[in-house]
Design a protein around this motif. Structure first.
Motif, PDB file in Angstrom:
ATOM      1  N   VAL A  30       0.874  -1.171   0.000  1.00 27.26           N
ATOM      2  CA  VAL A  30       0.000   0.000   0.000  1.00 27.26           C
ATOM      3  C   VAL A  30       0.910   1.220   0.000  1.00 27.26           C
ATOM      4  O   VAL A  30       1.670   1.442   0.951  1.00 27.26           O
ATOM      5  CB  VAL A  30      -0.923   0.016   1.224  1.00 27.26           C
ATOM      6  CG1 VAL A  30      -1.751   1.307   1.238  1.00 27.26           C
ATOM      7  CG2 VAL A  30      -1.835  -1.202   1.228  1.00 27.26           C
ATOM      8  N   VAL A  31       0.849   1.988  -1.085  1.00 32.05           N
ATOM      9  CA  VAL A  31       1.688   3.183  -1.229  1.00 32.05           C
ATOM     10  C   VAL A  31       0.846   4.384  -0.828  1.00 32.05           C
ATOM     11  O   VAL A  31      -0.064   4.787  -1.544  1.00 32.05           O
ATOM     12  CB  VAL A  31       2.184   3.343  -2.675  1.00 32.05           C
ATOM     13  CG1 VAL A  31       3.085   4.566  -2.793  1.00 32.05           C
ATOM     14  CG2 VAL A  31       2.924   2.090  -3.136  1.00 32.05           C
ATOM     15  N   ALA A  32       1.152   4.957   0.324  1.00 32.03           N
ATOM     16  CA  ALA A  32       0.415   6.119   0.813  1.00 32.03           C
ATOM     17  C   ALA A  32       1.302   7.348   0.710  1.00 32.03           C
ATOM     18  O   ALA A  32       2.438   7.340   1.186  1.00 32.03           O
ATOM     19  CB  ALA A  32      -0.008   5.897   2.269  1.00 32.03           C
ATOM     20  N   ASP A  33       0.800   8.400   0.097  1.00 34.48           N
ATOM     21  CA  ASP A  33       1.602   9.604  -0.082  1.00 34.48           C
ATOM     22  C   ASP A  33       0.668  10.795  -0.213  1.00 34.48           C
ATOM     23  O   ASP A  33      -0.446  10.671  -0.754  1.00 34.48           O
ATOM     24  CB  ASP A  33       2.477   9.476  -1.334  1.00 34.48           C
ATOM     25  CG  ASP A  33       3.664  10.423  -1.319  1.00 34.48           C
ATOM     26  OD1 ASP A  33       4.801   9.941  -1.176  1.00 34.48           O
ATOM     27  OD2 ASP A  33       3.472  11.647  -1.440  1.00 34.48           O
ATOM     28  N   ALA A  41       2.008   6.451  -9.577  1.00 34.79           N
ATOM     29  CA  ALA A  41       3.131   6.076 -10.437  1.00 34.79           C
ATOM     30  C   ALA A  41       3.948   4.960  -9.801  1.00 34.79           C
ATOM     31  O   ALA A  41       4.361   4.002 -10.468  1.00 34.79           O
ATOM     32  CB  ALA A  41       4.013   7.283 -10.707  1.00 34.79           C
ATOM     33  N   CYS A  42       4.180   5.069  -8.506  1.00 33.38           N
ATOM     34  CA  CYS A  42       4.930   4.025  -7.804  1.00 33.38           C
ATOM     35  C   CYS A  42       4.165   2.708  -7.807  1.00 33.38           C
ATOM     36  O   CYS A  42       4.734   1.649  -8.082  1.00 33.38           O
ATOM     37  CB  CYS A  42       5.223   4.468  -6.374  1.00 33.38           C
ATOM     38  SG  CYS A  42       6.131   3.249  -5.401  1.00 33.38           S
ATOM     39  N   ALA A  43       2.865   2.756  -7.518  1.00 35.73           N
ATOM     40  CA  ALA A  43       2.065   1.534  -7.503  1.00 35.73           C
ATOM     41  C   ALA A  43       2.073   0.852  -8.868  1.00 35.73           C
ATOM     42  O   ALA A  43       2.091  -0.374  -8.966  1.00 35.73           O
ATOM     43  CB  ALA A  43       0.633   1.842  -7.064  1.00 35.73           C
ATOM     44  N   GLY A  44       2.071   1.659  -9.940  1.00 34.32           N
ATOM     45  CA  GLY A  44       2.142   1.076 -11.278  1.00 34.32           C
ATOM     46  C   GLY A  44       3.430   0.303 -11.492  1.00 34.32           C
ATOM     47  O   GLY A  44       3.419  -0.775 -12.116  1.00 34.32           O
ATOM     48  N   LEU A  45       4.535   0.813 -10.975  1.00 35.87           N
ATOM     49  CA  LEU A  45       5.806   0.086 -11.078  1.00 35.87           C
ATOM     50  C   LEU A  45       5.759  -1.216 -10.292  1.00 35.87           C
ATOM     51  O   LEU A  45       6.265  -2.253 -10.748  1.00 35.87           O
ATOM     52  CB  LEU A  45       6.951   0.966 -10.563  1.00 35.87           C
ATOM     53  CG  LEU A  45       7.335   2.179 -11.405  1.00 35.87           C
ATOM     54  CD1 LEU A  45       8.383   3.013 -10.676  1.00 35.87           C
ATOM     55  CD2 LEU A  45       7.879   1.733 -12.761  1.00 35.87           C
ATOM     56  N   LEU A  46       5.161  -1.170  -9.121  1.00 37.76           N
ATOM     57  CA  LEU A  46       5.098  -2.371  -8.284  1.00 37.76           C
ATOM     58  C   LEU A  46       4.267  -3.465  -8.935  1.00 37.76           C
ATOM     59  O   LEU A  46       4.610  -4.654  -8.861  1.00 37.76           O
ATOM     60  CB  LEU A  46       4.503  -2.022  -6.915  1.00 37.76           C
ATOM     61  CG  LEU A  46       5.176  -0.904  -6.113  1.00 37.76           C
ATOM     62  CD1 LEU A  46       4.543  -0.787  -4.741  1.00 37.76           C
ATOM     63  CD2 LEU A  46       6.664  -1.145  -5.984  1.00 37.76           C
ATOM     64  N   GLY A  50       4.293  -8.114 -10.493  1.00 37.72           N
ATOM     65  CA  GLY A  50       3.331  -9.173 -10.259  1.00 37.72           C
ATOM     66  C   GLY A  50       2.814  -9.245  -8.841  1.00 37.72           C
ATOM     67  O   GLY A  50       2.188 -10.240  -8.462  1.00 37.72           O
ATOM     68  N   THR A  51       3.078  -8.219  -8.029  1.00 36.34           N
ATOM     69  CA  THR A  51       2.564  -8.210  -6.672  1.00 36.34           C
ATOM     70  C   THR A  51       1.464  -7.159  -6.557  1.00 36.34           C
ATOM     71  O   THR A  51       1.492  -6.139  -7.243  1.00 36.34           O
ATOM     72  CB  THR A  51       3.684  -7.883  -5.660  1.00 36.34           C
ATOM     73  OG1 THR A  51       4.268  -6.619  -5.996  1.00 36.34           O
ATOM     74  CG2 THR A  51       4.761  -8.948  -5.672  1.00 36.34           C
ATOM     75  N   PRO A  52       0.488  -7.383  -5.681  1.00 37.25           N
ATOM     76  CA  PRO A  52      -0.595  -6.417  -5.540  1.00 37.25           C
ATOM     77  C   PRO A  52      -0.073  -5.084  -5.032  1.00 37.25           C
ATOM     78  O   PRO A  52       0.817  -5.033  -4.174  1.00 37.25           O
ATOM     79  CB  PRO A  52      -1.520  -7.072  -4.507  1.00 37.25           C
ATOM     80  CG  PRO A  52      -1.135  -8.511  -4.470  1.00 37.25           C
ATOM     81  CD  PRO A  52       0.316  -8.559  -4.805  1.00 37.25           C
ATOM     82  N   ALA A  53      -0.616  -4.002  -5.535  1.00 40.81           N
ATOM     83  CA  ALA A  53      -0.231  -2.663  -5.080  1.00 40.81           C
ATOM     84  C   ALA A  53      -1.451  -1.769  -5.108  1.00 40.81           C
ATOM     85  O   ALA A  53      -2.282  -1.849  -6.020  1.00 40.81           O
ATOM     86  CB  ALA A  53       0.875  -2.093  -5.960  1.00 40.81           C
ATOM     87  N   ARG A  54      -1.555  -0.925  -4.118  1.00 37.07           N
ATOM     88  CA  ARG A  54      -2.631   0.060  -4.047  1.00 37.07           C
ATOM     89  C   ARG A  54      -2.027   1.414  -3.720  1.00 37.07           C
ATOM     90  O   ARG A  54      -1.129   1.519  -2.887  1.00 37.07           O
ATOM     91  CB  ARG A  54      -3.661  -0.315  -2.972  1.00 37.07           C
ATOM     92  CG  ARG A  54      -4.369  -1.635  -3.212  1.00 37.07           C
ATOM     93  CD  ARG A  54      -5.314  -1.569  -4.400  1.00 37.07           C
ATOM     94  NE  ARG A  54      -6.072  -2.801  -4.527  1.00 37.07           N
ATOM     95  CZ  ARG A  54      -5.640  -3.875  -5.187  1.00 37.07           C
ATOM     96  NH1 ARG A  54      -4.459  -3.857  -5.784  1.00 37.07           N
ATOM     97  NH2 ARG A  54      -6.382  -4.961  -5.243  1.00 37.07           N
ATOM     98  N   ALA A  55      -2.518   2.447  -4.376  1.00 38.85           N
ATOM     99  CA  ALA A  55      -2.051   3.811  -4.136  1.00 38.85           C
ATOM    100  C   ALA A  55      -3.192   4.630  -3.555  1.00 38.85           C
ATOM    101  O   ALA A  55      -4.349   4.476  -3.961  1.00 38.85           O
ATOM    102  CB  ALA A  55      -1.563   4.442  -5.435  1.00 38.85           C
TER     103      ALA A  55
END
Length: 245
Positions: A30-33, A41-46, A50-55
């Motif tokens: 979970v990318v919180a900013d 943008a960071c979550a898209g890279l993650l 192949g790992t779950p990411a949420r911004a």
């Protein structure tokens, strides 16, 4: 299912590097900013790993935003890991020129917010059988010399002591609270400032710490660190580990 990590201030700088490192290690993140575009943008890279990411856009000084961070992490099956990375100096002016509202906001950002979010994740981590919290402090919180932002230094010193004070949570709750205390980090802004320095100024300064070295320490703490551990990092020197007796 991947274990889930929260990284505050994860959209750019060191937070972004930590988020990438956790994704490489197999964590959902979970990318919180406060900068929503950077978080996305960071979550898209993650997600490319192949790992779950949420911004999500979040100001960690706002309780409602902290609640939303927790809700998103729970939707991903976590949280199992929390990295309290968000921080910063007071804008425009520092204590004592800054107003009480201005410098108090800096203490809130660098100390109170990590304390509140750490408290919020305790019950969910207990439900998962334990977890890891890594606080990102600063060398500004160590020492006795003058410092340009007293409120920032005081907050980071508090974060270090807060971490050590919670060492017993590892035994009672299976939750390991740890801290990394880096000196000058070799991110783009610091690199630009380093280039502007004279040869004499550079010779009198410690070298910049490569961000990858800090990420490696964070990952080691997440995987196998002892609760209450504080790791000082100084450019050009090996990490100095303060572990509970």
């Amino acid at each position: 299912m991947n274990d889930t990590a929260i990284v505050t201030g994860g959209g750019a700088g060191l937070g972004r590097e930590i988020a990438l490192g956790l994704a490489h290690a197999g964590y959902g993140v979970v990318v919180a900013d406060i900068d929503e575009r950077a978080a996305r943008a960071c979550a898209g890279l993650l997600e490319a790993y192949g790992t779950p990411a949420r911004a999500l856009r979040a100001d960690v000084r706002e309780r409602d935003d902290l609640n939303r961070i927790l809700e998103v992490a729970q939707a991903l099956g976590g949280p199992h890991v929390l990295v309290n990375n968000a921080g910063g100096w007071t804008a425009r002016r520092q204590y004592p020129q800054a107003t009480a509202t201005e410098w108090a906001a800096t203490i809130n950002l660098n100390l109170i917010a990590p304390m509140v979010l750490s408290q919020l994740v305790l019950d969910p981590m207990r439900a998962h059988g334990g977890g890891a919290i890594v606080n990102i402090a600063s060398s500004a919180g160590i020492g006795f010399e003058s410092y340009g932002s007293p409120e920032y230094g005081a907050a980071k010193a508090g974060l270090i002591r807060f971490t050590a004070s919670l060492g017993s949570l590892a035994e009672t709750d299976g939750i390991r609270v740890m801290c990394v205390v880096p000196d000058w980090i070799g991110l783009s802004r610091a690199q630009a400032e380093w280039r502007r320095m004279s040869a004499e100024e550079r010779a009198a300064s410690r070298p910049l710490i490569p961000p990858a070295e800090i990420v490696a320490v964070v990952l080691r703490l997440v995987e196998q660190g002892t609760g209450g551990t504080v790791v000082e990092m100084w450019g050009g020197a090996p990490p100095l580990v303060h572990a509970p007796a």
